[in-house]
Design a protein around this motif. Structure first.
Motif, PDB file in Angstrom:
ATOM      1  N   LEU A 149      -0.527   5.853  14.778  1.00  0.00           N
ATOM      2  CA  LEU A 149      -1.427   4.831  13.751  1.00  0.00           C
ATOM      3  C   LEU A 149      -0.788   3.892  12.944  1.00  0.00           C
ATOM      4  CD1 LEU A 149      -4.806   5.065  13.489  1.00  0.00           C
ATOM      5  CD2 LEU A 149      -3.349   6.595  10.888  1.00  0.00           C
ATOM      6  N   THR A 150      -1.436   2.945  12.900  1.00  0.00           N
ATOM      7  CA  THR A 150      -0.635   1.722  12.222  1.00  0.00           C
ATOM      8  C   THR A 150      -1.420   1.384  11.342  1.00  0.00           C
ATOM      9  OG1 THR A 150      -1.108   0.700  13.965  1.00  0.00           O
ATOM     10  CG2 THR A 150       1.060   1.045  14.012  1.00  0.00           C
ATOM     11  N   GLU A 151      -2.578   1.853  11.026  1.00  0.00           N
ATOM     12  CA  GLU A 151      -3.150   0.701  10.479  1.00  0.00           C
ATOM     13  C   GLU A 151      -4.939   0.942  10.183  1.00  0.00           C
ATOM     14  OE1 GLU A 151      -3.189  -4.288   9.960  1.00  0.00           O
ATOM     15  OE2 GLU A 151      -5.128  -3.948  10.845  1.00  0.00           O
ATOM     16  N   ILE A 152      -5.482   1.169   9.343  1.00  0.00           N
ATOM     17  CA  ILE A 152      -7.310   1.315   9.111  1.00  0.00           C
ATOM     18  C   ILE A 152      -7.038   0.483   8.791  1.00  0.00           C
ATOM     19  CG2 ILE A 152      -8.829   3.036   7.658  1.00  0.00           C
ATOM     20  CD1 ILE A 152      -4.633   4.029   7.762  1.00  0.00           C
ATOM     21  N   ARG A 153      -8.880  -0.071   9.171  1.00  0.00           N
ATOM     22  CA  ARG A 153      -9.361  -1.099   8.461  1.00  0.00           C
ATOM     23  C   ARG A 153     -10.829  -0.844   8.189  1.00  0.00           C
ATOM     24  NH1 ARG A 153      -7.061  -5.549  10.574  1.00  0.00           N
ATOM     25  NH2 ARG A 153      -8.888  -7.472  10.351  1.00  0.00           N
ATOM     26  N   VAL A 154     -11.218  -1.017   6.882  1.00  0.00           N
ATOM     27  CA  VAL A 154     -12.471  -0.832   6.605  1.00  0.00           C
ATOM     28  C   VAL A 154     -13.853  -2.404   5.744  1.00  0.00           C
ATOM     29  CG1 VAL A 154     -11.851   1.230   5.867  1.00  0.00           C
ATOM     30  CG2 VAL A 154     -11.949  -0.160   4.132  1.00  0.00           C
ATOM     31  N   PRO A 155     -14.507  -2.376   6.541  1.00  0.00           N
ATOM     32  CA  PRO A 155     -15.445  -3.075   5.939  1.00  0.00           C
ATOM     33  C   PRO A 155     -15.811  -3.430   4.365  1.00  0.00           C
ATOM     34  CG  PRO A 155     -16.780  -2.134   6.874  1.00  0.00           C
ATOM     35  CD  PRO A 155     -15.834  -1.143   7.080  1.00  0.00           C
ATOM     36  N   VAL A 156     -15.345  -4.684   3.770  1.00  0.00           N
ATOM     37  CA  VAL A 156     -15.120  -5.032   2.276  1.00  0.00           C
ATOM     38  C   VAL A 156     -16.713  -4.188   2.147  1.00  0.00           C
ATOM     39  CG1 VAL A 156     -13.512  -6.823   2.129  1.00  0.00           C
ATOM     40  CG2 VAL A 156     -16.230  -7.141   2.282  1.00  0.00           C
ATOM     41  N   GLN A 157     -16.450  -3.525   0.819  1.00  0.00           N
ATOM     42  CA  GLN A 157     -17.898  -3.457   0.015  1.00  0.00           C
ATOM     43  C   GLN A 157     -18.321  -3.428  -1.323  1.00  0.00           C
ATOM     44  OE1 GLN A 157     -19.171   0.569   0.794  1.00  0.00           O
ATOM     45  NE2 GLN A 157     -17.604  -0.929   2.857  1.00  0.00           N
ATOM     46  N   ASP A 158     -18.501  -5.387  -1.505  1.00  0.00           N
ATOM     47  CA  ASP A 158     -18.202  -6.815  -2.462  1.00  0.00           C
ATOM     48  C   ASP A 158     -19.802  -5.988  -2.895  1.00  0.00           C
ATOM     49  OD1 ASP A 158     -16.017  -6.679  -1.933  1.00  0.00           O
ATOM     50  OD2 ASP A 158     -16.382  -8.679  -1.902  1.00  0.00           O
ATOM     51  N   GLY A 159     -20.241  -5.567  -4.157  1.00  0.00           N
ATOM     52  CA  GLY A 159     -21.613  -5.262  -4.314  1.00  0.00           C
ATOM     53  C   GLY A 159     -22.274  -3.893  -3.704  1.00  0.00           C
ATOM     54  N   LEU A 160     -21.551  -3.332  -3.020  1.00  0.00           N
ATOM     55  CA  LEU A 160     -22.607  -2.021  -2.550  1.00  0.00           C
ATOM     56  C   LEU A 160     -21.772  -0.573  -4.145  1.00  0.00           C
ATOM     57  CD1 LEU A 160     -21.038  -2.141   1.006  1.00  0.00           C
ATOM     58  CD2 LEU A 160     -23.593  -2.723   0.199  1.00  0.00           C
ATOM     59  N   GLY A 161     -23.127   0.089  -3.374  1.00  0.00           N
ATOM     60  CA  GLY A 161     -22.398   1.361  -4.772  1.00  0.00           C
ATOM     61  C   GLY A 161     -21.805   2.751  -3.628  1.00  0.00           C
ATOM     62  N   TRP A 162     -21.630   2.813  -4.650  1.00  0.00           N
ATOM     63  CA  TRP A 162     -20.140   3.720  -3.887  1.00  0.00           C
ATOM     64  C   TRP A 162     -20.452   5.295  -5.310  1.00  0.00           C
ATOM     65  CZ3 TRP A 162     -16.895   5.972  -6.635  1.00  0.00           C
ATOM     66  CH2 TRP A 162     -15.580   5.212  -8.123  1.00  0.00           C
ATOM     67  N   GLY A 163     -20.017   6.183  -4.527  1.00  0.00           N
ATOM     68  CA  GLY A 163     -19.896   7.374  -5.105  1.00  0.00           C
ATOM     69  C   GLY A 163     -19.524   8.528  -4.660  1.00  0.00           C
ATOM     70  N   PHE A 164     -18.685  10.102  -5.516  1.00  0.00           N
ATOM     71  CA  PHE A 164     -17.071  10.704  -4.871  1.00  0.00           C
ATOM     72  C   PHE A 164     -17.652  12.199  -6.207  1.00  0.00           C
ATOM     73  CE2 PHE A 164     -13.420  12.178  -4.527  1.00  0.00           C
ATOM     74  CZ  PHE A 164     -13.685  12.910  -3.595  1.00  0.00           C
ATOM     75  N   GLU A 165     -18.479  13.057  -4.921  1.00  0.00           N
ATOM     76  CA  GLU A 165     -18.074  14.110  -5.965  1.00  0.00           C
ATOM     77  C   GLU A 165     -17.203  15.242  -4.854  1.00  0.00           C
ATOM     78  OE1 GLU A 165     -19.500  15.113  -8.608  1.00  0.00           O
ATOM     79  OE2 GLU A 165     -20.427  13.378  -8.461  1.00  0.00           O
TER      80      GLU A 165
END
Lengths: 156, 271, 745
Positions: B167-183
């Protein structure tokens, strides 16, 4: 294999089995026994040393991985003149140790903690030491020691 | 505890690493940060004959903005992710999840690639990458392939990567302006999650609610219908199959999934 | 001005913070040069017939020897009424039981070789719990005919509860926990050319260990020397030594090699003795005005597979009534064997279980009659004018100010405001519930009444060497004793050396457990110092041509009282002419009874069941304090460990006797983020039962904090219909209790 690690400023080169753990290299090959082993599941943090300046659990690093890198242990914190590192001084002043077994790892983890956060709150100290277990102190005076070393007020 | 004997080999390039594992197949293991593999080897749950250390591959340590995607090198450490300015701006949820992995010492060594490839159902980063609709890029003898996160986690500790792939790389879409949460729900700070929830925009993924990280599809569907956080969270346990353990029964995990999903949705700005 | 009572940093610390301690694994002594490494092969199953074939392991690289029961020629070793094999002999009875011993040249060869020891386990039915043991369906030791290997049946008469307006009963589990000192067990040993065995051992008592090892090996005690290096915590589980030490001594002789042994943590969690493991049924009856009229405690002790320590349940009976004056009291105890790790002392050892039972009972009673728990306690306290107080279970409490301790804690905590905040949250339906938990306690320290040794020599240069029979392992006793001697002899602390833990230097001693060290070991040195002073006074009087009665000792100089001009005589001047030594046994110290009150404040997330300990306010009264730094440190540690039992820690087994918490990743050893800062309230009530007026402090805070935190969790949930839940109050347990309460309503 031949492994060379700069430990507390001195390069130690020894032929060891490939599977040698860094903690055993430090204790056996370098002969520095302050670093202790308290568990086998990367849980307790007694074996914490600095690898290239960052805290790591030396029971979960191969000596081979540290080949060519720099390691600092408790013994490397204080100068030849016997002048103590602020954390060493503070652990004594604040009674941040009892049996002393977790202490080398606790102090090294604290060095790394203050490196990243020079004026932590008490809660940040607690959270930052989540990977270091102590059975004696209830952690209260360990938190005091780190606060003291960071030049902040201590509640006794 | 001491690992069983193995031969250690250090890779100074991706190609060198690939060549080494290609030669030894199942008997070889790539060693990234080692924070999952070495504990298993010490307890002798794993006993590879060859360890190929990819630790020196600094070219795989980066976080870069690439158009509307973030590219994260597989050897980027949790500690790096936690403190990365680009990540903080464009995908703060990933930084936050990385900050909750293990403890500071583990975060100084452990890598995102190592965590994803290990595919522990109790791990946080796989769920985060799943929630983010990430893509995993692997290189092998026949070149590079891109695997969507949704296809990557196939079972407990099981991925589609062949032993000779890296595995060399992980790509994720930018989250600009999107809400997020982590529990993340644990007994002690240093424990693995009993249940975790990652919310990225309107995507929701669950930690430790089955043999792999899971998308909470019922929750996402409810949100798409305009449901409130409470309504959407009430179906969080649908389609899950959590393990029954002494410290967490199935019913309890299902209950936690609902409670934590609501909290994570509220953090993400869903009312 | 005296340094006693002032905050003095420890003399132990310099080495510990610069080079680290010298624990048994760190020893680099000549006698251990070329030592082989040892590992025990341990049973992975709880109950089985075993046959061992070591032949493959013998061929593995570096293997020096593999020993099994068939090789041993040691006399059988009794644990209570049964024989505990040195190495499994035909049957294993718990996961972790030693089956074979492997010796290799190199440490890294151990696990490789141990894997090759072929052990066939033929499973037997398993007794995994107290309840399973009591059914008697499977009996661990058939020749005993029962799993109940100790029974002290009290005479129960329900008439005791006649006249009570309220009577209630409850069974309270005091769960099994792992002592888990951060340094696991370790030893090293070598036989000398003089035919003596030297055993370096991580222990709380070199002398008791020497007796155990000599007896096990069938040699004279004089043929064994036990040396205690630095010890990384004991918590009761390193009192004396375990059978492994005898096997190591035997193996060293048989192989002709020095041996080093350090267990792994995963071994430690299943093969070092566990603690607590009691199931206690309380019955409490009284009037609606809060007066308790009768109390009954039925103790069932899970002894584990081999009953190594049988005093725990009787000590629980002894302390059953706590700080209360109850007119009628009945107790009983039973100890059963199960297919689990043997149980022995763990910080408090028998007393925490008593306190947990009575303090839960008092809260259950308070809840039943609708009275504040603080008030119910106040109504029933033994009054200050009742001391010395003879308890109905046979203890004679020395001194106590129980109401005062409680009032100080309530005041410091702002109890009324906290209750108001609790009411406000309940009114508002806040999902984060506030809980307040009280425990008022008394405990017994130096309860063994065995005395202790102390020896002092003033060296010709005026420095002092003291030998104590106590054996500290983190408590900072060297500093505390040096402070006392410095104060008494007028010699600076840095001129005083404290020695302990080597049986050749201190042949007769009992050691450190039961919070006995200061009151007994300290008193012994006080007595020895008095004797040395009297010897010196006579000699100084000769030199000064004065009457000994006219001399006073001030700052290390004997001079004529009121006549400073006449000069003085120093310790060095006397000691360089005459041997100044006193060697005493302080044998008339009887037990003391420290006491206190703890208030815990918790927040419980009623949606997830998660408990957060927000505050703990503790008054622990152990008489005069020699070093507040060490005294507070002992309290902090006790608070942390006691709270950990209430909140998190449990050693769990499944129905097949497999431990499910056998690594530090699974066992919920408490960490810094789970604990709050501790709030300590001071109080000093002296005892008359030793020369220093002191009581023990090593275990007190552990004893008070567990029920305080436990009660706080129940209190937080009481308005939701929860009356009781067992420890540890994990999120799952809390959620289940809430779910059941909701169903019941």
């Amino acid at each position: 294999m031949k492994v060379s690690i700069e430990i507390n400023g001195t390069t130690v080169s020894e032929e060891v089995e490939d599977r040698t753990l860094l903690v055993h290299f430090v204790r056996e090959q370098a002969g520095l026994t302050a670093t202790n082993i308290g568990c086998d599941t990367t849980s307790c943090g007694a074996c914490t040393v600095l690898l290239d300046g960052e805290s790591v659990k030396s029971c979960t690093v191969l000596a081979a991985q540290a080949d060519g890198h720099a390691v600092t242990t408790l013994e490397g914190l204080h100068g030849d003149e016997g002048d103590l590192h602020p954390l060493q001084r503070a652990f004594r002043e604040e009674h941040g140790l009892q049996c002393g077994f977790c202490t080398p790892g606790m102090i090294m983890a604290s060095v790394s903690l203050l490196e990243g956060n020079p004026k932590p709150t008490r809660q940040e100290v607690r959270d930052g030491l989540e990977g270091n277990l102590c059975r004696c102190t209830g952690y209260h005076n360990i938190v005091n020691a780190v606060m003291n070393a960071s030049g902040q007020e201590v509640q006794r | 505890m001491i690992p069983a004997r193995f031969t250690y080999q250090r890779a100074s390039s991706v190609d060198e690493a690939l060549a080494a594992v290609a030669e030894h197949g199942d008997d070889a293991k790539l060693l990234a940060g080692g924070q999952s593999l070495l504990p298993l080897m010490k307890l002798r749950f794993a006993a590879p004959e060859l360890i190929v250390d990819i630790g020196p591959l600094d070219e795989l340590r980066y976080v870069r903005l690439d158009g509307d995607e973030l590219a994260v090198g597989a050897m980027t450490r949790h500690h790096d992710l936690q403190h990365d300015a680009v990540l903080a701006e464009h995908a703060p949820v990933l930084a936050q999840v990385a900050a909750s992995v293990g403890d500071p010492q583990i975060r100084h060594r452990g890598t995102i690639g190592g965590s994803l490839v290990h595919a522990d159902p109790a791990a946080d980063l796989p769920a985060a990458v799943l929630a983010l609709d990430g893509t995993l890029i692997a290189r092998g003898p026949s070149g590079e392939r891109r695997i969507p996160a949704a296809e990557f986690f196939q079972g407990p500790f099981e991925t589609p990567l062949a032993p000779e792939e890296l595995l060399t790389e992980i790509r994720v879409p930018v989250q600009d302006g999107l809400g997020w949460g982590f529990e993340k729900f644990t007994r002690r700070a240093l424990d693995w999650a009993i249940v975790g929830v990652v919310v990225a925009g309107r995507s929701v993924a669950l930690v430790n609610m089955g043999g792999t990280p899971l998308r909470a599809s019922a929750v996402e569907a409810a949100l798409a219908r305009g449901a409130s956080a409470a309504e959407a969270a009430s179906v969080a346990a649908e389609g899950t199959s959590p393990a029954d353990e002494p410290h967490a029964t199935v019913e309890y995990r299902e209950h936690l999934a609902r409670v934590l999903t609501e909290r994570a949705l509220v953090s993400a700005g869903v009312s | 001005m005296s340094i006693v009572g002032t905050r003095v940093v420890r003399i132990e610390d310099h080495q510990l913070i610069t080079r680290g301690g010298t624990y048994v694994e760190d020893l680099r002594v000549e006698a251990l040069t070329g030592a082989v490494h040892a590992m025990f092969v341990r049973s992975p199953v709880a109950h089985a017939r075993v046959t061992v074939d070591a032949s493959a392991a013998l061929d593995a690289p570096g293997v020096v020897a593999v020993y099994t029961a068939a090789d041993l020629d040691l006399a059988p070793h009794k644990a209570g009424p049964v024989v505990e094999p040195w190495l499994a002999d035909g049957v294993v009875r718990y996961v972790g039981e030693p089956v074979a011993l492997v010796l290799t040249e190199e440490r890294y060869q151990l696990a490789d070789a141990a894997e090759l020891v072929d052990v066939d386990y033929d499973p037997l039915d398993v007794v995994a719990s107290i309840d399973a043991a009591l059914t008697g369906e499977t009996v661990l030791f058939p020749d005993q005919g029962t799993n109940v290997l100790q029974a002290g049946d009290g005479e129960f008469d329900d008439a005791a509860f006649a006249g009570c307006e309220v009577v209630l009963s409850h069974t309270i589990l005091n769960q099994r926990v792992a002592p888990a000192p951060l340094e696991v067990r370790g030893a090293a040993c070598a036989w000398g050319e003089d035919g003596r065995l030297t055993l370096w051992l991580s222990t709380q008592n070199a002398q008791i260990s020497r007796a155990t090892v000599a007896k096990g090996l069938g040699v004279e005690a004089a043929d064994v020397r036990v040396v205690t290096p630095d010890v990384g915590g004991g918590f009761g589980a390193k009192i004396g030594t375990d059978p492994e030490s005898v096997v190591l001594g035997w193996a060293s002789k048989r192989s002709g090699r020095a041996i080093r042994w350090v267990e792994t943590r995963s071994e430690n969690l299943v093969s070092m003795t566990h603690g607590r493991a009691q199931q206690n049924t309380v019955t409490i009856g009284g009037r609606r005005d809060g007066t308790v009229l009768a109390f009954r405690l039925e103790v069932v002790q899970d002894a584990g597979a081999y009953p190594r320590t049988m005093f725990l349940p009787t000590l629980t009976e002894l302390m059953a009534t706590g700080v209360y004056h109850f007119p009628k009291v009945e107790t009983s105890n039973r100890a059963v064997v199960t297919n689990t790790t043997p149980i022995a002392a763990y910080r408090g050892a028998g007393r925490p279980e008593a306190t947990a039972a009575i303090e839960r009972a008092m809260d259950l009673f308070a809840a039943e009659i609708g009275m504040d728990p603080a008030e119910v306690r106040r109504v029933n306290f033994i009054r200050p004018d009742e001391f010395p107080y003879s308890s109905p279970t046979g203890a004679t409490y020395d001194t106590g100010e129980y109401a005062k301790a409680l009032d100080q804690v309530l005041e410091a905590a702002g109890y009324a405001d906290l209750r108001a905040e609790q009411a406000r949250r309940r009114e508002a339906g806040d999902p984060v519930a506030l809980g307040l938990g009280l425990a008022t306690y008394v405990e017994i320290t130096g309860g063994d009444s065995g005395g202790e040794s102390g020896k002092i020599t003033v060296n010709p240069d005026g420095s002092v060497t003291a030998w104590t029979g106590s054996s500290p392992h983190g408590q900072g006793l060297d500093s505390t004793l040096a402070m006392l001697l410095s104060d008494q002899l007028g010699v600076p602390m840095d001129r005083i050396t404290i020695r302990h833990g080597d049986t050749d230097e201190v042949p007769r001693a009992i050691g450190t457990f039961g919070s006995r060290s200061l009151q007994l070991g300290g008193s012994a040195l006080r007595q020895a110092a008095d004797q040395v002073i009297e010897q010196a006074r006579a000699l100084a009087a000769d030199r000064l041509e004065a009457s000994p009665d006219d001399l006073e000792l001030s700052e290390g100089v004997f001079g004529v009282r009121g006549a400073p001009a006449s000069g003085g005589v120093t310790w060095a001047q006397i000691a360089e002419q005459t041997d100044l030594t006193a060697d005493v046994w302080f044998g008339d110290g009887s037990p003391t009874f420290p006491f206190g009150a703890h208030l815990a404040v918790v927040e419980v997330d009623t949606l997830t069941g998660k408990v957060v300990l927000k505050r703990i306010i503790a008054c622990d009264d152990a008489g005069p304090v020699v070093n507040p730094l060490a005294f507070q440190g002992q309290r902090h540690g006790g608070l942390g460990q006691g709270a950990a039992q209430a909140l998190l820690e449990v050693m769990n087994y499944d129905a097949d006797g497999n431990p499910t918490t056998a690594t530090l990743a699974d066992y919920s050893f408490i960490s810094a983020p789970e604990l709050p800062d501790f709030e300590l309230v001071d109080s000093e009530t002296p005892t008359t039962r030793n020369l220093l007026g002191v009581k023990g402090i090593g275990e007190a805070a552990t004893i008070g904090s567990t029920p305080a935190v436990h009660n706080a969790v129940v209190d937080a949930l009481s308005h939701l219909g929860v009356r009781h839940l067992d420890m540890p109050t994990t999120p799952l347990r809390v959620w289940q209790a809430l779910t059941e309460a909701r169903k019941a309503n």
